[in-house]
Write an enzyme that holds these catalytic residues in place. Sequence first.
Site, PDB file in Angstrom:
ATOM      1  N   GLU A   1     -12.331   2.048  -1.558  1.00 43.45           N
ATOM      2  CA  GLU A   1     -12.907   1.215  -0.489  1.00 43.45           C
ATOM      3  C   GLU A   1     -13.948   1.977   0.323  1.00 43.45           C
ATOM      4  O   GLU A   1     -14.902   1.391   0.836  1.00 43.45           O
ATOM      5  CB  GLU A   1     -11.810   0.615   0.404  1.00 43.45           C
ATOM      6  CG  GLU A   1     -10.986   1.598   1.183  1.00 43.45           C
ATOM      7  CD  GLU A   1      -9.607   1.065   1.553  1.00 43.45           C
ATOM      8  OE1 GLU A   1      -9.225  -0.021   1.093  1.00 43.45           O
ATOM      9  OE2 GLU A   1      -8.899   1.770   2.301  1.00 43.45           O
TER      10      GLU A   1
ATOM     11  N   HIS B   1       0.876  -1.170   0.000  1.00 50.93           N
ATOM     12  CA  HIS B   1       0.000   0.000   0.000  1.00 50.93           C
ATOM     13  C   HIS B   1       0.914   1.221   0.000  1.00 50.93           C
ATOM     14  O   HIS B   1       1.947   1.218   0.688  1.00 50.93           O
ATOM     15  CB  HIS B   1      -0.853  -0.035   1.274  1.00 50.93           C
ATOM     16  CG  HIS B   1      -2.107   0.789   1.210  1.00 50.93           C
ATOM     17  ND1 HIS B   1      -2.517   1.492   0.089  1.00 50.93           N
ATOM     18  CD2 HIS B   1      -3.069   1.040   2.152  1.00 50.93           C
ATOM     19  CE1 HIS B   1      -3.663   2.097   0.338  1.00 50.93           C
ATOM     20  NE2 HIS B   1      -4.013   1.842   1.586  1.00 50.93           N
TER      21      HIS B   1
HETATM   22  N1  NAP Z   1      -6.224  -6.701   3.777  1.00 49.53           N
HETATM   23  C1  NAP Z   1      -6.362  -6.343   2.505  1.00 49.53           C
HETATM   24  O1  NAP Z   1      -7.382  -6.647   1.866  1.00 49.53           O
HETATM   25  C2  NAP Z   1      -5.251  -5.594   1.806  1.00 49.53           C
HETATM   26  C3  NAP Z   1      -5.277  -5.536   0.413  1.00 49.53           C
HETATM   27  C4  NAP Z   1      -4.242  -4.911  -0.248  1.00 49.53           C
HETATM   28  C5  NAP Z   1      -3.220  -4.312   0.492  1.00 49.53           C
HETATM   29  N2  NAP Z   1      -3.232  -4.347   1.852  1.00 49.53           N
HETATM   30  C6  NAP Z   1      -2.121  -3.735   2.583  1.00 49.53           C
HETATM   31  O2  NAP Z   1      -1.292  -4.763   3.074  1.00 49.53           O
HETATM   32  C7  NAP Z   1      -0.666  -4.353   4.309  1.00 49.53           C
HETATM   33  C8  NAP Z   1      -0.997  -5.362   5.386  1.00 49.53           C
HETATM   34  O3  NAP Z   1      -2.405  -5.329   5.583  1.00 49.53           O
HETATM   35  P1  NAP Z   1      -3.195  -6.520   6.276  1.00 49.53           P
HETATM   36  O4  NAP Z   1      -4.645  -6.250   6.053  1.00 49.53           O
HETATM   37  O5  NAP Z   1      -2.602  -7.828   5.878  1.00 49.53           O
HETATM   38  O6  NAP Z   1      -2.846  -6.227   7.799  1.00 49.53           O
HETATM   39  P2  NAP Z   1      -3.524  -6.904   9.049  1.00 49.53           P
HETATM   40  O7  NAP Z   1      -4.302  -8.110   8.669  1.00 49.53           O
HETATM   41  O8  NAP Z   1      -4.212  -5.834   9.803  1.00 49.53           O
HETATM   42  O9  NAP Z   1      -2.196  -7.418   9.769  1.00 49.53           O
HETATM   43  C9  NAP Z   1      -1.758  -6.846  10.844  1.00 49.53           C
HETATM   44  C10 NAP Z   1      -0.373  -7.412  11.174  1.00 49.53           C
HETATM   45  O10 NAP Z   1       0.299  -6.349  11.815  1.00 49.53           O
HETATM   46  C11 NAP Z   1       0.758  -6.832  13.075  1.00 49.53           C
HETATM   47  N3  NAP Z   1       0.757  -5.726  14.031  1.00 49.53           N
HETATM   48  C12 NAP Z   1      -0.268  -4.903  14.340  1.00 49.53           C
HETATM   49  N4  NAP Z   1       0.150  -3.990  15.240  1.00 49.53           N
HETATM   50  C13 NAP Z   1       1.456  -4.259  15.486  1.00 49.53           C
HETATM   51  C14 NAP Z   1       2.455  -3.670  16.291  1.00 49.53           C
HETATM   52  N5  NAP Z   1       2.203  -2.594  17.035  1.00 49.53           N
HETATM   53  N6  NAP Z   1       3.686  -4.218  16.276  1.00 49.53           N
HETATM   54  C15 NAP Z   1       3.977  -5.302  15.528  1.00 49.53           C
HETATM   55  N7  NAP Z   1       3.073  -5.900  14.745  1.00 49.53           N
HETATM   56  C16 NAP Z   1       1.833  -5.379  14.711  1.00 49.53           C
HETATM   57  C17 NAP Z   1      -0.203  -7.948  13.476  1.00 49.53           C
HETATM   58  O11 NAP Z   1       0.458  -8.804  14.382  1.00 49.53           O
HETATM   59  P3  NAP Z   1      -0.252  -9.322  15.712  1.00 49.53           P
HETATM   60  O12 NAP Z   1      -1.134 -10.464  15.302  1.00 49.53           O
HETATM   61  O13 NAP Z   1       0.894  -9.725  16.545  1.00 49.53           O
HETATM   62  O14 NAP Z   1      -1.064  -8.192  16.260  1.00 49.53           O
HETATM   63  C18 NAP Z   1      -0.452  -8.588  12.112  1.00 49.53           C
HETATM   64  O15 NAP Z   1       0.564  -9.505  11.820  1.00 49.53           O
HETATM   65  C19 NAP Z   1      -1.219  -2.955   4.595  1.00 49.53           C
HETATM   66  O16 NAP Z   1      -0.326  -2.014   4.080  1.00 49.53           O
HETATM   67  C20 NAP Z   1      -2.524  -2.929   3.819  1.00 49.53           C
HETATM   68  O17 NAP Z   1      -2.946  -1.633   3.477  1.00 49.53           O
HETATM   69  C21 NAP Z   1      -4.211  -4.996   2.523  1.00 49.53           C
END
Ligand code: NAP
Length: 423
Positions: free
Chosen positions: A267, A179
Amino acid sequence: MASKSFARTLRAASKQKVPSGTFQRSFSSALAARPAVAAQPKAALAAPVQQQSRGIKTIDFAGTKETVYEREDWPREKLHEYFKNDTLALIGYGSQGHGQGLNLRDNGLNVIVGVRKNGASWKEAEQDGWIPGKNLFEVDEAISKGSIIMNLLSDAAQSETWPAIKPQLTKGKTLYFSHGFSPVFKNLTKVDVPTDIDVILVAPKGSGRTVRSLFREGRGINSSVAVFQDVTGKAEEKAVALGVAVGSGYLYKTTFEKEVFSDLYGERGCLMGGIHGMFLAQYEVLRERGHSPSEAFNETVEEATQSLYPLIGANGMDWMYAACSTTARRGAIDWSSKFKDTLKPVFNELYDSVKDGSETQRSLDYNSQPNYRELYEKEMQEIRDLEIWRAGKAVRYVILHASIVTRTMLTLPTAPSAPRTTK
Ligand SMILES: NC(=O)c1ccc[n+]([C@@H]2O[C@H](COP(=O)([O-])OP(=O)(O)OC[C@H]3O[C@@H](n4cnc5c(N)ncnc54)[C@H](OP(=O)(O)O)[C@@H]3O)[C@@H](O)[C@H]2O)c1
């Protein structure tokens, strides 16, 4: 409004889908394979590929030429050769970490995962077969071992952890995002990338679960690909190769800024927020005017998602219109311009709110709260409790359990359990 021919039309359209387990068509052959329908204007299918070398195409998208990369150009052996000296350190194991990480592993690349020890992600990674000390580490250790650092923490966490991560991004490493959020809004996120490393992006246009499921079906997700900083002269090539390695089928070239603006806008608009708002408005009016929950739901959500939207996805809006009755077509065409004119100012307001950073600030503030998961769960429960979605569960239940349909369903179910029947 449903025409009885929809089910037949949809069945016919779905038969044209790529068979699961294969992904052999090129972009142009995929276009050519779209079902021929009398009402489909032939010009829309005129060969859009202007120039091509293997795997890279300049496609004419309705008059604008854009670059598209295909995974055809990056077979697995070439990926192995390209990344033979690299360790891909995937930081964060949420939705994208799971999908991209498992795809990289299945592609045979040297990938390790870095997450907080004993957090929810650590446990999930272990369940997925990542082994502590072998390919599962704490964040700092993973970064120290990696040559390509794939920052897949949540966007709020990327900002929060940046002071600790930045000093570890030494010369020679590559920083990867999914992102544009963190570097584009660096005045808010404080993610100021080091100037001596490549910074690249592959943003799958779908959830990490879809990244994984399409890969397992032998297909690939559409992704955006961009370069923020090219120090080595190889940044774009590396981004495309990584895009294929994480499971993309086609990669559309963009910039970090355009990716984040369009993503935050989309979104909040047609993809999620706008469509939810429109569903609610239509449903509420039907209910206030005396229609039953099932009628209001079927006419608002069920027919849209199960019949009409898949037709648009497969073959376009004109094709969907052409598959409907002339009564439906006349009204839909007339009212679409009224909706467009009414909604366009809202979309402009939304775009401004994205561009000036308001949406980013809101997201950072909200998602940095220690109890953000509980707060979201409360909101999800409120949505689950809305009558429209409880009615939807009953409709789904009826479809899934046809034998129960004969019984009268007077009481709406309480999510998430199955609907209660009165007899
Ligand atoms: N989800 C989508 O549909 C999508 C699509 C395209 C792009 N993206 C992009 O991909 C990236 C990842 O998104 P995601 O949706 O996969 O994220 P997510 O599901 O919200 O994943 C969060 C991750 O971050 C970790 N985390 C949260 N707070 C933390 C902290 N303070 N310190 C260390 N680790 C922490 C969590 O670990 P814990 O379990 O230990 O909390 C988990 O592994 C983002 O940039 C997002 O914009 C997402």
